[in-house]
Design a protein around this motif. Structure first.
Motif, short mmCIF file in Angstrom:
data_model
loop_
_atom_site.label_atom_id
_atom_site.label_comp_id
_atom_site.label_asym_id
_atom_site.label_seq_id
_atom_site.Cartn_x
_atom_site.Cartn_y
_atom_site.Cartn_z
N VAL A 97 -42.25 9.85 -17.21
CA VAL A 97 -43.68 10.01 -16.93
C VAL A 97 -44.00 9.33 -15.60
O VAL A 97 -43.66 8.17 -15.39
N LEU A 98 -44.63 10.08 -14.69
CA LEU A 98 -45.08 9.53 -13.42
C LEU A 98 -46.38 8.77 -13.62
O LEU A 98 -47.20 9.15 -14.46
N VAL A 99 -46.56 7.74 -12.84
CA VAL A 99 -47.84 7.04 -12.78
C VAL A 99 -48.37 7.22 -11.35
O VAL A 99 -47.60 7.54 -10.44
N PRO A 100 -49.67 7.03 -11.13
CA PRO A 100 -50.19 7.19 -9.77
C PRO A 100 -49.42 6.30 -8.79
O PRO A 100 -49.22 5.11 -9.04
N GLY A 101 -48.96 6.91 -7.72
CA GLY A 101 -48.18 6.15 -6.75
C GLY A 101 -47.71 7.03 -5.62
O GLY A 101 -48.10 8.18 -5.48
N VAL A 102 -46.82 6.46 -4.83
CA VAL A 102 -46.27 7.15 -3.67
C VAL A 102 -44.86 7.62 -3.99
O VAL A 102 -44.05 6.86 -4.51
N VAL A 103 -44.58 8.87 -3.69
CA VAL A 103 -43.24 9.44 -3.79
C VAL A 103 -42.70 9.55 -2.37
O VAL A 103 -43.41 10.05 -1.49
N GLN A 104 -41.48 9.08 -2.17
CA GLN A 104 -40.87 9.19 -0.85
C GLN A 104 -39.61 10.04 -0.96
O GLN A 104 -38.80 9.85 -1.86
N ILE A 105 -39.49 10.98 -0.04
CA ILE A 105 -38.37 11.92 -0.03
C ILE A 105 -37.69 11.83 1.33
O ILE A 105 -38.35 11.98 2.35
N ALA A 106 -36.38 11.59 1.31
CA ALA A 106 -35.60 11.57 2.55
C ALA A 106 -34.97 12.94 2.71
O ALA A 106 -33.99 13.27 2.03
N GLY A 107 -35.55 13.76 3.57
CA GLY A 107 -35.07 15.11 3.79
C GLY A 107 -33.73 15.12 4.51
O GLY A 107 -33.40 14.19 5.24
N THR A 108 -32.96 16.18 4.32
CA THR A 108 -31.65 16.28 4.95
C THR A 108 -31.74 16.49 6.45
O THR A 108 -30.78 16.22 7.17
N ASP A 109 -32.89 16.92 6.94
CA ASP A 109 -33.06 17.16 8.38
C ASP A 109 -33.60 15.93 9.11
O ASP A 109 -34.02 16.01 10.25
N GLY A 110 -33.58 14.78 8.43
CA GLY A 110 -34.09 13.56 9.02
C GLY A 110 -35.57 13.34 8.78
O GLY A 110 -36.11 12.28 9.08
N GLU A 111 -36.24 14.34 8.22
CA GLU A 111 -37.67 14.24 7.91
C GLU A 111 -37.85 13.34 6.68
O GLU A 111 -37.18 13.52 5.67
N ASN A 112 -38.76 12.38 6.80
CA ASN A 112 -39.12 11.56 5.65
C ASN A 112 -40.51 11.99 5.21
O ASN A 112 -41.45 11.96 5.99
N VAL A 113 -40.60 12.40 3.96
CA VAL A 113 -41.85 12.91 3.40
C VAL A 113 -42.40 11.87 2.43
O VAL A 113 -41.67 11.36 1.58
N ALA A 114 -43.68 11.57 2.58
CA ALA A 114 -44.36 10.67 1.65
C ALA A 114 -45.54 11.43 1.07
O ALA A 114 -46.27 12.11 1.79
N ALA A 115 -45.69 11.31 -0.23
CA ALA A 115 -46.79 11.99 -0.92
C ALA A 115 -47.36 11.06 -1.98
O ALA A 115 -46.65 10.21 -2.53
N VAL A 116 -48.63 11.22 -2.23
CA VAL A 116 -49.29 10.47 -3.29
C VAL A 116 -49.44 11.40 -4.49
O VAL A 116 -49.90 12.53 -4.34
N VAL A 117 -49.02 10.90 -5.65
CA VAL A 117 -49.11 11.70 -6.87
C VAL A 117 -49.99 10.99 -7.88
O VAL A 117 -50.14 9.78 -7.84
N GLU A 118 -50.56 11.78 -8.75
CA GLU A 118 -51.30 11.22 -9.89
C GLU A 118 -50.36 11.25 -11.09
O GLU A 118 -49.15 11.35 -10.92
N GLU A 119 -50.89 11.19 -12.28
CA GLU A 119 -50.04 11.23 -13.46
C GLU A 119 -49.28 12.55 -13.49
O GLU A 119 -49.73 13.56 -12.97
#
Length: 125
Positions: free
Chosen positions: A46-68
């Motif tokens: 179960v996700l809680v409200p917070g930040v998800v960070q994704i290290a893309g294979t192309d060097g792109e770092n993606v940050a997103a805010v998610v709710e539940e």
């Protein structure tokens, strides 16, 4: 040869927020922070409200805010499903601060947690 990437999908109720290949994913669950690398054991959490960070294979770092929502990991596929999710680049700090203030005035603890997560996300932008 073993696969060296994760297939990641970050999905909100109304859209696909981000989809692609990654080397690592970090998310906050009800059990605590979770880091995901290739070969991770299957998990449904179960996700809680917070930040998800994704290290893309192309060097792109993606940050997103998610709710539940939910986080699913299986066979090097990571699915992040949230009622609402935003890339941090989509957030306006002043608007988020106003949302937080309104949630505090309304004494809505769930809305306060969501707004605080968004505010943390704006610090990464």
């Amino acid at each position: 040869m073993a696969d060296t990437t994760l297939r990641v999908e970050l999905v909100a109720a109304d859209r696909v927020v981000w989809s692609g290949e990654a080397t690592q994913v970090e998310a906050r669950t009800s059990e605590g922070d979770l880091g995901v690398l290739v070969g991770h054991a299957p998990v449904l959490s179960v996700l809680v409200p917070g930040v998800v960070q994704i290290a893309g294979t192309d060097g792109e770092n993606v940050a997103a805010v998610v709710e539940e929502g939910f986080l699913s990991i299986a066979d090097d596929r990571v699915s992040i499903l949230s009622e609402d999710a935003f890339l941090v680049s989509e957030l306006d700090r002043s608007q988020v601060e106003a949302e937080l203030e309104q949630a505090r005035q309304d004494e809505d603890e769930a809305a306060v947690r969501r707004a605080e997560a968004k505010l943390r996300g704006t610090e990464l932008a």
